[in-house]
Design a protein around this motif. Structure first.
Motif, short mmCIF file in Angstrom:
data_model
loop_
_atom_site.label_atom_id
_atom_site.label_comp_id
_atom_site.label_asym_id
_atom_site.label_seq_id
_atom_site.Cartn_x
_atom_site.Cartn_y
_atom_site.Cartn_z
N LEU A 458 -2.70 -1.74 -13.46
CA LEU A 458 -1.78 -0.79 -12.91
C LEU A 458 -1.28 -1.29 -11.52
O LEU A 458 -1.77 -1.35 -10.55
N TRP A 459 0.15 -1.65 -11.85
CA TRP A 459 0.97 -1.95 -10.66
C TRP A 459 1.60 -0.84 -9.86
O TRP A 459 2.54 -0.39 -10.38
N ASN A 460 1.02 -0.63 -8.67
CA ASN A 460 1.35 0.60 -8.08
C ASN A 460 2.52 0.17 -6.68
O ASN A 460 1.96 -0.22 -5.82
N ASN A 461 3.53 0.59 -6.76
CA ASN A 461 4.52 0.58 -5.70
C ASN A 461 5.23 1.90 -5.40
O ASN A 461 6.23 2.13 -4.85
N SER A 462 4.25 3.11 -5.92
CA SER A 462 4.70 4.14 -5.29
C SER A 462 6.26 4.69 -5.87
O SER A 462 6.82 5.54 -4.96
N LEU A 521 -10.79 0.48 -18.60
CA LEU A 521 -11.16 0.22 -17.08
C LEU A 521 -9.51 0.20 -16.57
O LEU A 521 -8.91 -0.78 -16.86
N LEU A 522 -9.26 1.02 -15.49
CA LEU A 522 -7.98 0.92 -14.80
C LEU A 522 -8.35 0.43 -13.39
O LEU A 522 -9.09 0.89 -12.68
N ILE A 523 -7.54 -0.81 -13.40
CA ILE A 523 -7.49 -1.51 -11.98
C ILE A 523 -6.38 -1.55 -11.25
O ILE A 523 -5.08 -1.71 -11.96
N GLU A 524 -6.19 -0.69 -10.11
CA GLU A 524 -5.06 -0.63 -9.35
C GLU A 524 -4.66 -1.66 -8.60
O GLU A 524 -5.81 -2.29 -7.88
N ILE A 525 -3.74 -2.26 -8.54
CA ILE A 525 -3.11 -3.46 -7.62
C ILE A 525 -1.97 -2.56 -7.01
O ILE A 525 -1.22 -2.15 -7.27
N LYS A 526 -2.00 -2.87 -5.59
CA LYS A 526 -0.63 -2.39 -4.66
C LYS A 526 0.17 -3.81 -4.72
O LYS A 526 -0.21 -4.93 -4.73
N GLU A 527 1.36 -3.09 -4.57
CA GLU A 527 2.47 -4.30 -4.88
C GLU A 527 2.60 -5.50 -3.96
O GLU A 527 2.65 -6.58 -4.32
N ALA A 528 2.46 -5.15 -2.74
CA ALA A 528 2.60 -6.13 -1.82
C ALA A 528 1.13 -6.66 -1.53
O ALA A 528 0.20 -6.52 -1.35
N PRO A 529 1.42 -8.23 -1.68
CA PRO A 529 0.21 -9.16 -1.54
C PRO A 529 -0.16 -9.27 -0.11
O PRO A 529 0.74 -9.42 0.84
N PRO A 530 -1.33 -9.55 0.52
CA PRO A 530 -2.62 -9.27 -0.58
C PRO A 530 -2.79 -8.21 -0.97
O PRO A 530 -2.23 -7.13 -0.09
N PHE A 531 -3.74 -7.72 -1.62
CA PHE A 531 -3.98 -6.27 -2.30
C PHE A 531 -4.50 -5.60 -1.06
O PHE A 531 -5.41 -6.09 -0.07
N HIS A 532 -4.32 -4.30 -0.82
CA HIS A 532 -4.59 -3.50 0.12
C HIS A 532 -5.71 -2.69 -0.40
O HIS A 532 -5.63 -2.05 -1.67
N PRO A 533 -6.98 -2.35 0.65
CA PRO A 533 -7.86 -1.52 0.17
C PRO A 533 -7.18 0.01 0.14
O PRO A 533 -6.41 0.24 0.66
#
Length: 533
Positions: A458-462, A521-533
């Motif tokens: 899941l690519w999350n950029n809100s 398994l849903l893996i969320e990745i925040k858009e801006a690298p590096p990933f944010h916790p």
């Protein structure tokens, strides 16, 4: 008594159908009478659009038609978007629906689920739509459907059964043998004419589309025999393996490949629409061909769309390539051949164009390092857009998404479920954004129920990030794109999935290695690298 609905299930099973996607309703329960006694697996989506997308993903992987059982009225209006996506991408889909009984059709009296004309709704997204007016018609109509799937350009077919036909007696009916369909063979004289043009070409170019996915061995032999730089549409990815010296990738919209296309003296295009979403994703109309165009396609009308050919050949892609090879000298794969050198020059320029995409490249490197055999099923989202350019896989049917053709949102999750059901032993990664997943989010429950172990990246950029950028480039004040984004991890867990936010690439790799086999398994990745916790 054997009803028509029961006979239909037996006939489908006899012709190799092993899965049906559908939501039972009062108008379709009689279609379900025979399912428990068959070998056909039933998958229950949470929305008919999900049923269609699942059938689409299943069909792309298996090569067999995806079959749906759909209720009258709202079921049909719900599945239309999925049928349109399948129609645009030439995917075989059999949609079997109920409709009001024959003496009530078209009366407008307000019967349950009544529409003025269901077939009119499906006319633009099917090869054909048929209302079954007698039990005896059924084998012949199914044979027509399979003729579309196997003998011509595959597209959805809709068959509707009136309620009084579904329950009609069918004891007198015998199972029909599955029709043997021969795909059309190209005209040999035209093939020889094409071969002569190609033999004399100094700067050939090969353009291959999704119509070639069943001809991987032939594609690889033909590219080498022609020593031709080869560009693949999104649906043709994998026909040439990563690192192949003639592979241009799927970069026809970028300037280096466009310049090569203008310089080509002969262009051979097989099984491709030459359409906008593969050749002009920048929407500037600047993809042009400089040389003589030879087109091979199973669809005679498509031969004349977008680019007019100097030579048009109707026929099956695999048969055409085999016939061409019989007229050509087999080639030898060399890194220093003229075609390979032209390809290498373009790839060097593309590497500069992609120099700012390191974070996307690292993401896919991580995914493929852990799951080298993975299949990627995508929506319209940034990971898909970048992967369309960056990712190359060894084998067809391993990369497909909804960013081409019809371009619907919500496709990536249910289509990945269908893909996993078609080939359970191969890892499936659904590439989807936080906006797109909200179209079909409840299908996570379907996957848990069916025991389908897919990975949802899941690519999350809100919000609708790509559309927001599009508006900003045109000096339009962003509106409707910064949407409220719920806690998708919590929702996924509520559906029974595992769900985590990847902290970095090492954490992502560990999550992939620990993915459960029997639920998403849903893996969320925040858009801006590096990933944010």
């Amino acid at each position: 008594m054997t009803t028509c609905g029961e006979f239909l299930v037996k006939q489908l099973e006899a012709w190799g159908v092993d899965s049906v996607f559908g939501i039972p309703g009062v108008h379709t329960v009689e279609l379900y009478r025979g399912l428990p006694h068959s070998g056909i697996r039933h998958i229950t989506p949470r929305h008919e659009q999900g049923a269609g997308f699942m059938a689409d993903g299943y069909a792309r992987v298996s090569g067999k038609p995806g079959v749906c059982f759909i209720i009258t009225g709202p079921g049909m209006t719900n599945i239309l978007t999925a049928m349109a996506q399948a129609y645009a991408d030439s995917i075989p889909m059999l949609v079997i629906s109920s409709v009001n009984q024959r003496d009530r059709l078209g009366l407008g009296k307000g019967y349950l689920h009544e529409l003025p004309n269901q077939r009119a709704l499906t006319a633009g997204v099917t090869a054909f739509s048929h209302t079954l007016m007698s039990v005896e018609e059924l084998p012949g109509v199914l044979a027509r459907a399979f003729a579309v799937f196997e003998g011509e350009r595959p597209r959805p077919v809709h068959i509707e059964l009136p309620l009084d036909i579904i329950t009609a007696p069918a004891e007198h009916m015998q199972l029909a043998p599955r029709p043997s369909i021969q795909r059309p063979s190209p005209n040999r004289a035209l093939i020889r004419e094409a071969a002569a043009l190609l033999k004399n070409a100094k700067r050939p170019l090969l353009l291959l589309g999704g119509g070639c996915v069943s001809a991987q061995a032939e594609v690889r032999a033909l590219a080498v025999a022609l020593d031709a730089p080869t560009a693949l549409t999104i649906n043709a990815k994998g026909l040439l393996p990563p690192g192949h010296p003639l592979l241009l990738g799927s970069n026809q919209s970028l300037i280096p490949v466009r310049e090569l296309a203008l310089q080509a003296d002969v262009v051979l295009a097989i099984g491709t629409e030459l359409g906008e979403t593969d050749y002009d994703v920048v929407f500037d109309g600047n993809f042009q061909l400089g040389g003589a165009l030879i087109r091979i396609d199973i669809d005679a009308q498509q031969l004349q769309r977008n680019f007019t050919p100097a030579l048009a050949i109707q026929g099956d892609a695999r048969l055409a390539m085999r016939m061409l090879m019989a007229e050509l000298n087999p080639g030898e794969l060399r890194d220093n051949s003229p075609g390979a050198m032209r390809t290498a020059a373009v790839q060097a320029q593309l590497a500069e164009d992609f120099s700012g995409w390191a974070h996307y490249r690292q993401l896919f490197d991580t995914l493929l390092e852990v799951l080298p055999d993975a299949r990627f099923v995508g929506d319209s989202t940034q990971t898909v857009y970048s992967g369309n350019h960056l990712v190359e896989l060894d084998g067809a049917r391993r990369w497909f998404n909804a960013s081409t053709g019809y371009g619907t949102l919500g496709y990536g999750l249910p289509a990945a479920i269908g893909a996993k059901l078609a080939e359970p032993d191969r890892p499936v990664i659904s590439l989807i954004g936080d906006g797109g997943i909200q179209f079909t989010l409840p299908e996570l429950a379907s996957a848990v129920e069916a025991g389908v172990g897919i990975i949802v990246l899941l690519w999350n950029n809100s919000g609708y990030g790509e559309i927001k950028r599009y508006m900003q480039k045109r000096d339009i004040t962003p509106l409707g794109v910064d949407i409220y984004t719920p806690d998708l991890l919590a929702i996924a867990r509520g559906f029974g999935c595992l769900a985590e936010r990847a902290r970095d690439h090492e954490h992502l790799a560990q999550l992939l290695r620990d993915a459960p086999p029997d639920r998403p398994l849903l893996i969320e990745i925040k858009e801006a690298p590096p990933f944010h916790p």
